[in-house]
Design a protein around this motif. Structure first.
Motif, PDB file in Angstrom:
ATOM      1  N   LEU A  10       0.787  -1.201   0.119  1.00 36.61           N
ATOM      2  CA  LEU A  10      -0.075  -0.036   0.070  1.00 36.61           C
ATOM      3  C   LEU A  10       0.874   1.358   0.114  1.00 36.61           C
ATOM      4  O   LEU A  10       1.751   1.416   0.923  1.00 36.61           O
ATOM      5  N   GLU A  11       0.620   2.354  -0.837  1.00 36.71           N
ATOM      6  CA  GLU A  11       1.106   3.437  -1.011  1.00 36.71           C
ATOM      7  C   GLU A  11       0.057   4.457  -1.144  1.00 36.71           C
ATOM      8  O   GLU A  11      -0.823   4.564  -1.408  1.00 36.71           O
ATOM      9  N   ALA A  12       0.668   5.767  -0.587  1.00 37.12           N
ATOM     10  CA  ALA A  12      -0.049   6.914  -0.475  1.00 37.12           C
ATOM     11  C   ALA A  12       0.595   8.366  -0.420  1.00 37.12           C
ATOM     12  O   ALA A  12       1.662   7.898   0.047  1.00 37.12           O
ATOM     13  N   ALA A  13       0.172   9.453  -0.874  1.00 33.43           N
ATOM     14  CA  ALA A  13       0.816  10.383  -0.780  1.00 33.43           C
ATOM     15  C   ALA A  13       0.589  11.123   0.680  1.00 33.43           C
ATOM     16  O   ALA A  13      -0.079  10.919   1.272  1.00 33.43           O
ATOM     17  N   LEU A  24       7.439  21.696   5.000  1.00 28.39           N
ATOM     18  CA  LEU A  24       6.618  20.471   4.678  1.00 28.39           C
ATOM     19  C   LEU A  24       7.051  20.072   2.986  1.00 28.39           C
ATOM     20  O   LEU A  24       7.406  20.900   2.403  1.00 28.39           O
ATOM     21  N   ARG A  25       7.387  18.680   2.723  1.00 28.23           N
ATOM     22  CA  ARG A  25       7.620  18.079   1.444  1.00 28.23           C
ATOM     23  C   ARG A  25       6.853  17.105   1.177  1.00 28.23           C
ATOM     24  O   ARG A  25       6.627  16.346   1.953  1.00 28.23           O
ATOM     25  N   GLU A  26       6.423  16.933  -0.041  1.00 26.41           N
ATOM     26  CA  GLU A  26       5.751  15.818  -0.404  1.00 26.41           C
ATOM     27  C   GLU A  26       6.703  14.623  -0.600  1.00 26.41           C
ATOM     28  O   GLU A  26       7.759  14.556  -0.915  1.00 26.41           O
ATOM     29  N   VAL A  27       5.924  13.273   0.058  1.00 25.86           N
ATOM     30  CA  VAL A  27       6.650  12.103   0.117  1.00 25.86           C
ATOM     31  C   VAL A  27       5.404  11.064  -0.455  1.00 25.86           C
ATOM     32  O   VAL A  27       4.400  11.430  -0.260  1.00 25.86           O
ATOM     33  N   ILE A  28       6.043   9.865  -0.656  1.00 23.63           N
ATOM     34  CA  ILE A  28       5.259   8.734  -0.787  1.00 23.63           C
ATOM     35  C   ILE A  28       5.502   7.747   0.335  1.00 23.63           C
ATOM     36  O   ILE A  28       6.358   7.486   0.832  1.00 23.63           O
ATOM     37  N   VAL A  29       4.417   7.486   1.185  1.00 29.78           N
ATOM     38  CA  VAL A  29       4.101   6.792   2.230  1.00 29.78           C
ATOM     39  C   VAL A  29       4.081   5.147   2.078  1.00 29.78           C
ATOM     40  O   VAL A  29       2.788   5.277   1.217  1.00 29.78           O
ATOM     41  N   SER A  30       4.631   4.279   2.285  1.00 25.64           N
ATOM     42  CA  SER A  30       4.479   3.033   2.172  1.00 25.64           C
ATOM     43  C   SER A  30       4.655   2.017   3.272  1.00 25.64           C
ATOM     44  O   SER A  30       5.522   2.497   4.086  1.00 25.64           O
ATOM     45  N   VAL A  31       3.734   1.257   3.503  1.00 30.14           N
ATOM     46  CA  VAL A  31       3.716   0.325   4.563  1.00 30.14           C
ATOM     47  C   VAL A  31       4.829  -0.940   4.420  1.00 30.14           C
ATOM     48  O   VAL A  31       4.551  -1.668   3.401  1.00 30.14           O
ATOM     49  N   GLY A  32       5.895  -0.913   5.143  1.00 30.42           N
ATOM     50  CA  GLY A  32       7.040  -2.115   4.882  1.00 30.42           C
ATOM     51  C   GLY A  32       6.790  -3.074   6.043  1.00 30.42           C
ATOM     52  O   GLY A  32       5.632  -3.289   6.597  1.00 30.42           O
ATOM     53  N   GLU A  81       1.917  14.227   7.654  1.00 27.61           N
ATOM     54  CA  GLU A  81       0.481  14.373   7.241  1.00 27.61           C
ATOM     55  C   GLU A  81       0.132  13.630   6.222  1.00 27.61           C
ATOM     56  O   GLU A  81       0.528  13.647   5.385  1.00 27.61           O
ATOM     57  N   ILE A  82      -1.032  12.939   6.761  1.00 21.43           N
ATOM     58  CA  ILE A  82      -1.689  11.901   5.612  1.00 21.43           C
ATOM     59  C   ILE A  82      -3.157  12.126   5.341  1.00 21.43           C
ATOM     60  O   ILE A  82      -3.827  12.175   6.564  1.00 21.43           O
ATOM     61  N   ASP A  83      -3.579  12.380   4.236  1.00 22.40           N
ATOM     62  CA  ASP A  83      -4.969  12.690   3.974  1.00 22.40           C
ATOM     63  C   ASP A  83      -5.900  11.268   3.553  1.00 22.40           C
ATOM     64  O   ASP A  83      -6.675  11.577   3.281  1.00 22.40           O
ATOM     65  N   ASP A  84      -4.956  10.438   3.053  1.00 25.27           N
ATOM     66  CA  ASP A  84      -5.574   9.275   2.497  1.00 25.27           C
ATOM     67  C   ASP A  84      -6.165   8.081   3.675  1.00 25.27           C
ATOM     68  O   ASP A  84      -5.353   7.591   4.393  1.00 25.27           O
ATOM     69  N   ALA A  85      -7.527   7.892   3.599  1.00 28.50           N
ATOM     70  CA  ALA A  85      -8.195   7.346   4.709  1.00 28.50           C
ATOM     71  C   ALA A  85      -7.834   5.901   4.965  1.00 28.50           C
ATOM     72  O   ALA A  85      -7.445   5.293   5.877  1.00 28.50           O
ATOM     73  N   VAL A  86      -7.358   5.162   3.639  1.00 28.98           N
ATOM     74  CA  VAL A  86      -7.044   3.847   3.583  1.00 28.98           C
ATOM     75  C   VAL A  86      -5.708   3.684   4.319  1.00 28.98           C
ATOM     76  O   VAL A  86      -5.380   2.762   4.819  1.00 28.98           O
ATOM     77  N   MET A  87      -4.734   4.709   3.839  1.00 31.78           N
ATOM     78  CA  MET A  87      -3.641   4.574   4.609  1.00 31.78           C
ATOM     79  C   MET A  87      -3.631   4.712   5.838  1.00 31.78           C
ATOM     80  O   MET A  87      -2.793   3.903   6.744  1.00 31.78           O
TER      81      MET A  87
END
Length: 343
Positions: A10-13, A24-32, A81-87
């Motif tokens: 799973l990945e999210a911005a 603040l800088r944009e990143v890709i967040v992934s679950v390892g 900061e994450i706005d993606d509900a699934v993540m």
């Protein structure tokens, strides 16, 4: 993490702040595998790894979600900061799964885990907001402090009326600010009695028209300004304003750079209701010596009898010698005393 394979890819911005004062800088967040991996979306370069068991959410139930790696005690430095509900749901489910695995061996361990969770929640509720406010006050740049100070002054003027600006008075306050307080300071005269000067964020010094009346003099006014600066150095007016504003406005300040409108509504009335704190005599005497004025006019202004200010009178740095040139000419002082006239 075999029990949670649905989240392994799973990945999210997200938006990530690496440390105090960083943007603040944009990143890709992934679950390892028991970790959160933050990656640069442009280069695919990993930027940070967070241990999922240590991650806490700073604003439960709110959106966007704010997370911090609290295990090492540096949670007020990095913020995600994450706005993606699934993540967000994935992070919390993985975190709960890890904690539940630790809790299985027995009732005692389960009880200890529950106590630990309660303690973490208590920390998140009681400590994190205060820590973020202190952190925001500590890293606030001059321009941001000035913005906060102007908001505080605007709320003060709701009770006192607009700042006085008659005739040549504003030119005199500019000259006096540079002479007594140094570059970057501003003196504002308000059409009300303040019983002394008060320093607001951004090195804004507010004085009332009572500081220019009666037995007042250039030296007594300078003493009030110096005292306000000394007290502010010990109490930090930026922290006082942000502490009043509260957690959400401070988070907006940290993430967006501005304090939301209305954050300090009512703050001015609280400031005016508090008595002016008295600075230590030793600090005042050092300041009087550096500026080059006698401490007696200020001491007599505080207490005409001199009983409560005997230390300032007896240790006057210019008791036996003449002070340097006066801070203001007679004409300048006269213009300053008329700054609140309306015609």
């Amino acid at each position: 993490m075999t029990a949670l394979t649905e989240y392994e890819r799973l990945e999210a911005a997200g938006s990530w702040r690496e440390g105090p004062g960083e943007r603040l800088r944009e990143v890709i967040v992934s679950v390892g595998d028991a970790t959160l991996i933050l990656t640069d979306p442009k280069s695919d370069t990993p930027l940070s790894h967070w241990s999922l068991p240590a991650v806490i959410r700073l604003n439960p139930g709110e959106s966007p979600a704010l997370f911090a790696p609290q295990a090492d005690g540096a949670g007020d430095d990095e913020v995600l900061e994450i706005d993606d509900a699934v993540m967000v749901d994935a992070i919390e489910r993985v975190h709960r799964a890890i904690e539940s695995r630790r809790a299985h061996p027995g009732r005692l361990r389960g009880g200890l885990t529950l106590l630990a969770v309660v303690a973490m929640l208590a920390v998140a509720i009681l400590w994190v907001p205060g820590a973020l406010v202190r952190h925001a006050a500590r890293i606030a740049p001059p321009a941001q402090s000035l913005q906060i100070g102007k908001m505080a002054l605007a709320d003060v003027m709701r009770s006192t009326g607009l700042a006085c600006a008659h005739g040549q008075g504003p030119l005199v306050t500019d000259h006096l600010a540079r002479r007594v307080l140094g570059e970057g300071a501003t003196i504002v005269v308000l059409p009300a009695d303040l019983n002394g000067a008060r320093q607001l964020p951004g090195r804004i010094f507010a004085v009332g028209q009572d500081s220019l009346a009666g037995s007042a003099s250039t030296e007594s006014l300078a003493g009030e300004l110096l005292a306000a600066g000394i007290v502010a150095g010990e109490t930090d007016p930026v922290y006082g304003a942000l502490d009043y504003a509260g957690f959400r406005p401070v988070m907006s300040l940290l993430t967006g750079g501005d304090l939301p409108a209305g954050s300090l509504d009512g703050y001015g009335q609280i400031l005016l209701s508090q008595p002016v704190q008295r600075a230590a005599d030793s600090s005042l005497l050092s300041a009087f010596t550096e500026v080059g004025i006698s401490s007696v006019p200020y001491a007599r202004r505080l207490d005409p009898s001199g009983e409560a200010t005997l230390g300032l009178i007896e240790a006057d740095p210019f008791r036996t010698t003449n002070p340097p040139a006066p801070l203001l000419s007679d004409e300048q002082w006269q213009a300053l005393t008329q700054i609140c006239e309306t015609s």
